[in-house]
Design an enzyme around this catalytic site. Structure first.
Site, PDB file in Angstrom:
ATOM      1  N   SER A  79       0.826  -1.199   0.000  1.00 25.15           N
ATOM      2  CA  SER A  79       0.000   0.000   0.000  1.00 25.15           C
ATOM      3  C   SER A  79       0.869   1.262   0.000  1.00 25.15           C
ATOM      4  O   SER A  79       0.387   2.342  -0.291  1.00 25.15           O
ATOM      5  CB  SER A  79      -0.891   0.000   1.237  1.00 25.15           C
ATOM      6  OG  SER A  79      -0.080  -0.119   2.392  1.00 25.15           O
ATOM      7  N   TYR A 101      -4.264   1.248   3.440  1.00 20.98           N
ATOM      8  CA  TYR A 101      -5.242   0.187   3.178  1.00 20.98           C
ATOM      9  C   TYR A 101      -5.828  -0.284   4.523  1.00 20.98           C
ATOM     10  O   TYR A 101      -6.907  -0.834   4.565  1.00 20.98           O
ATOM     11  CB  TYR A 101      -4.576  -1.024   2.525  1.00 20.98           C
ATOM     12  CG  TYR A 101      -4.186  -0.923   1.054  1.00 20.98           C
ATOM     13  CD1 TYR A 101      -4.250   0.272   0.343  1.00 20.98           C
ATOM     14  CD2 TYR A 101      -3.759  -2.064   0.379  1.00 20.98           C
ATOM     15  CE1 TYR A 101      -3.875   0.318  -1.003  1.00 20.98           C
ATOM     16  CE2 TYR A 101      -3.396  -2.025  -0.962  1.00 20.98           C
ATOM     17  CZ  TYR A 101      -3.447  -0.832  -1.657  1.00 20.98           C
ATOM     18  OH  TYR A 101      -3.077  -0.799  -2.975  1.00 20.98           O
ATOM     19  N   GLY A 102      -5.052  -0.074   5.574  1.00 19.84           N
ATOM     20  CA  GLY A 102      -5.368  -0.680   6.875  1.00 19.84           C
ATOM     21  C   GLY A 102      -6.624  -0.176   7.549  1.00 19.84           C
ATOM     22  O   GLY A 102      -7.019  -0.684   8.597  1.00 19.84           O
ATOM     23  N   ASN A 108       0.398  -6.665   4.562  1.00 19.69           N
ATOM     24  CA  ASN A 108      -0.389  -7.617   5.363  1.00 19.69           C
ATOM     25  C   ASN A 108      -1.880  -7.445   5.104  1.00 19.69           C
ATOM     26  O   ASN A 108      -2.614  -8.430   4.973  1.00 19.69           O
ATOM     27  CB  ASN A 108      -0.120  -7.398   6.849  1.00 19.69           C
ATOM     28  CG  ASN A 108       1.281  -7.788   7.242  1.00 19.69           C
ATOM     29  OD1 ASN A 108       1.506  -8.839   7.800  1.00 19.69           O
ATOM     30  ND2 ASN A 108       2.253  -6.936   6.933  1.00 19.69           N
ATOM     31  N   THR A 109      -2.330  -6.189   5.036  1.00 19.70           N
ATOM     32  CA  THR A 109      -3.762  -5.937   4.851  1.00 19.70           C
ATOM     33  C   THR A 109      -4.215  -6.477   3.490  1.00 19.70           C
ATOM     34  O   THR A 109      -5.243  -7.149   3.386  1.00 19.70           O
ATOM     35  CB  THR A 109      -4.052  -4.420   4.943  1.00 19.70           C
ATOM     36  OG1 THR A 109      -3.435  -3.901   6.121  1.00 19.70           O
ATOM     37  CG2 THR A 109      -5.529  -4.139   4.969  1.00 19.70           C
ATOM     38  N   GLU A 162       5.790   6.459   8.986  1.00 12.64           N
ATOM     39  CA  GLU A 162       5.863   7.324   7.804  1.00 12.64           C
ATOM     40  C   GLU A 162       6.589   8.630   8.141  1.00 12.64           C
ATOM     41  O   GLU A 162       7.305   9.193   7.328  1.00 12.64           O
ATOM     42  CB  GLU A 162       4.436   7.689   7.328  1.00 12.64           C
ATOM     43  CG  GLU A 162       3.622   6.517   6.856  1.00 12.64           C
ATOM     44  CD  GLU A 162       3.874   6.171   5.401  1.00 12.64           C
ATOM     45  OE1 GLU A 162       4.122   7.097   4.618  1.00 12.64           O
ATOM     46  OE2 GLU A 162       3.849   4.966   5.071  1.00 12.64           O
ATOM     47  N   CYS A 204       2.465  -6.028  10.239  1.00 13.13           N
ATOM     48  CA  CYS A 204       2.267  -4.876   9.351  1.00 13.13           C
ATOM     49  C   CYS A 204       3.638  -4.471   8.822  1.00 13.13           C
ATOM     50  O   CYS A 204       4.622  -4.489   9.567  1.00 13.13           O
ATOM     51  CB  CYS A 204       1.633  -3.722  10.127  1.00 13.13           C
ATOM     52  SG  CYS A 204       1.609  -2.168   9.230  1.00 13.13           S
ATOM     53  N   THR A 205       3.675  -4.123   7.550  1.00 16.62           N
ATOM     54  CA  THR A 205       4.954  -3.796   6.903  1.00 16.62           C
ATOM     55  C   THR A 205       5.765  -2.715   7.618  1.00 16.62           C
ATOM     56  O   THR A 205       6.985  -2.719   7.567  1.00 16.62           O
ATOM     57  CB  THR A 205       4.687  -3.269   5.475  1.00 16.62           C
ATOM     58  OG1 THR A 205       3.660  -2.282   5.555  1.00 16.62           O
ATOM     59  CG2 THR A 205       4.283  -4.379   4.557  1.00 16.62           C
TER      60      THR A 205
HETATM   61  N1  DGL Z   1       1.050  -2.064   4.336  1.00 10.75           N
HETATM   62  C1  DGL Z   1       0.037  -2.126   5.362  1.00 10.75           C
HETATM   63  C2  DGL Z   1       0.096  -3.481   6.066  1.00 10.75           C
HETATM   64  O1  DGL Z   1       1.112  -4.162   6.066  1.00 10.75           O
HETATM   65  C3  DGL Z   1       0.179  -1.006   6.363  1.00 10.75           C
HETATM   66  C4  DGL Z   1      -0.104   0.354   5.812  1.00 10.75           C
HETATM   67  C5  DGL Z   1      -1.554   0.552   5.418  1.00 10.75           C
HETATM   68  O2  DGL Z   1      -2.429   0.631   6.295  1.00 10.75           O
HETATM   69  O3  DGL Z   1      -1.806   0.629   4.230  1.00 10.75           O
HETATM   70  O4  DGL Z   1      -0.884  -3.883   6.638  1.00 10.75           O
END
Ligand code: DGL
Length: 265
Positions: A12, A43-44, A75-76, A153, A185-186
């Protein structure tokens, strides 16, 4: 030849660079194409249908670039879109949840595990389902930590406020009962030093990056998809919006050299 094509990785945003770094370490001869959907981050906090739509566009973009395999580093997006994409795509695709759960279980002796993740990942229960698939007896508690993505971020990897927010989230679980905390989560591996300060030392901190990379190497090898030619490998970075120069998330993982090309999906 299919094996000579790059591996596509999407997230994301830029947190997926934590996964890309592990992939690059484990598969140094491979070429990678990274796509960060920063225009649509996070995305989360979004619903399953929206995340599926966005993940589908990311996958299509990578397919158009001729990738031989797609890794969903997010992950999301793994929780919400991996299974439908597996059915739709004609290249192999893998995510981060299954390898992450394997890594957590192998680090845990008590099989009592805390998973920190975004609200959407927690709501999807994808981690709970994967843990019960891999280890029926595991006891798993999830904690949604929505403020951690903006902190990462912002580059606030080791600020006092980051520790305070981590403590606040982890107050919700009885940490002494667990021996592994899975960073689901990344972005969270970037906060690992702060997390280490607030989590008891007997609790292992685990993230999926290393096992994602190891498992991909083994799958590519079985499917005869590992690159054979010994020419210099590289990474091409794309993002769906501009990336500020010297952004701490990028520079802490890939230095200041990475140039992102902006694309419209
Ligand atoms: N990349 C999303 C994850 O690993 C985290 C950032 C997001 O919420 O988009 O869940």
């Amino acid at each position: 030849m299919l094996s000579e094509r790059p591996i596509g990785v999407f997230d994301s945003g830029l947190g997926g660079l934590t996964v890309l770094r592990e992939l690059q370490k484990e598969l140094p001869n491979e070429d990678f194409i990274y796509l960060g959907d920063v225009a649509r981050l996070p995305y989360g906090s979004k619903s399953q249908s929206v995340v599926r739509k966005y993940a589908g566009r990311c996958a299509e973009f990578l397919l158009d670039k001729g990738v031989k395999w797609i890794v969903i580093a997010c992950n999301t997006a793994t929780a919400m879109a991996l299974e439908p994409l597996k059915l739709e795509l004609n290249v192999g695709i893998s995510g981060v949840i299954e390898p992450g759960v394997r890594a957590a279980l192998s680090a845990s002796s008590s099989k009592q595990i805390v998973v920190m993740a975004t609200r959407s990942t927690v709501g999807s229960e994808a981690y709970l389902k994967e843990f019960s698939k891999q280890s029926a007896g595991a006891r798993v508690e999830q904690v949604a930590c929505p403020l951690l993505v903006p902190l990462a971020e912002e580059g606030w990897f080791e600020q006092k406020v980051t520790e305070e927010i981590l403590c606040r989230y982890l107050e919700e679980v009885s940490l002494p009962e667990y021996d592994v905390c899975l960073m689901g989560c990344t972005h969270y591996p970037l906060l690992e030093k702060s997390l280490r300060k607030v989590v008891p030392s007997r609790v292992h901190l685990v993230h999926s990056g290393f096992s994602v990379a190891q498992e991909l190497k083994s799958v590519l090898s079985t499917q005869k998809l590992l690159k054979q030619e010994r020419r210099k490998s590289g990474i091409k970075f794309y993002a769906t919006d501009e990336i500020a120069p010297k952004l701490p998330m990028v520079s802490s993982l890939f230095g200041n050299q990475s140039q992102f090309e902006v694309v419209d999906l």
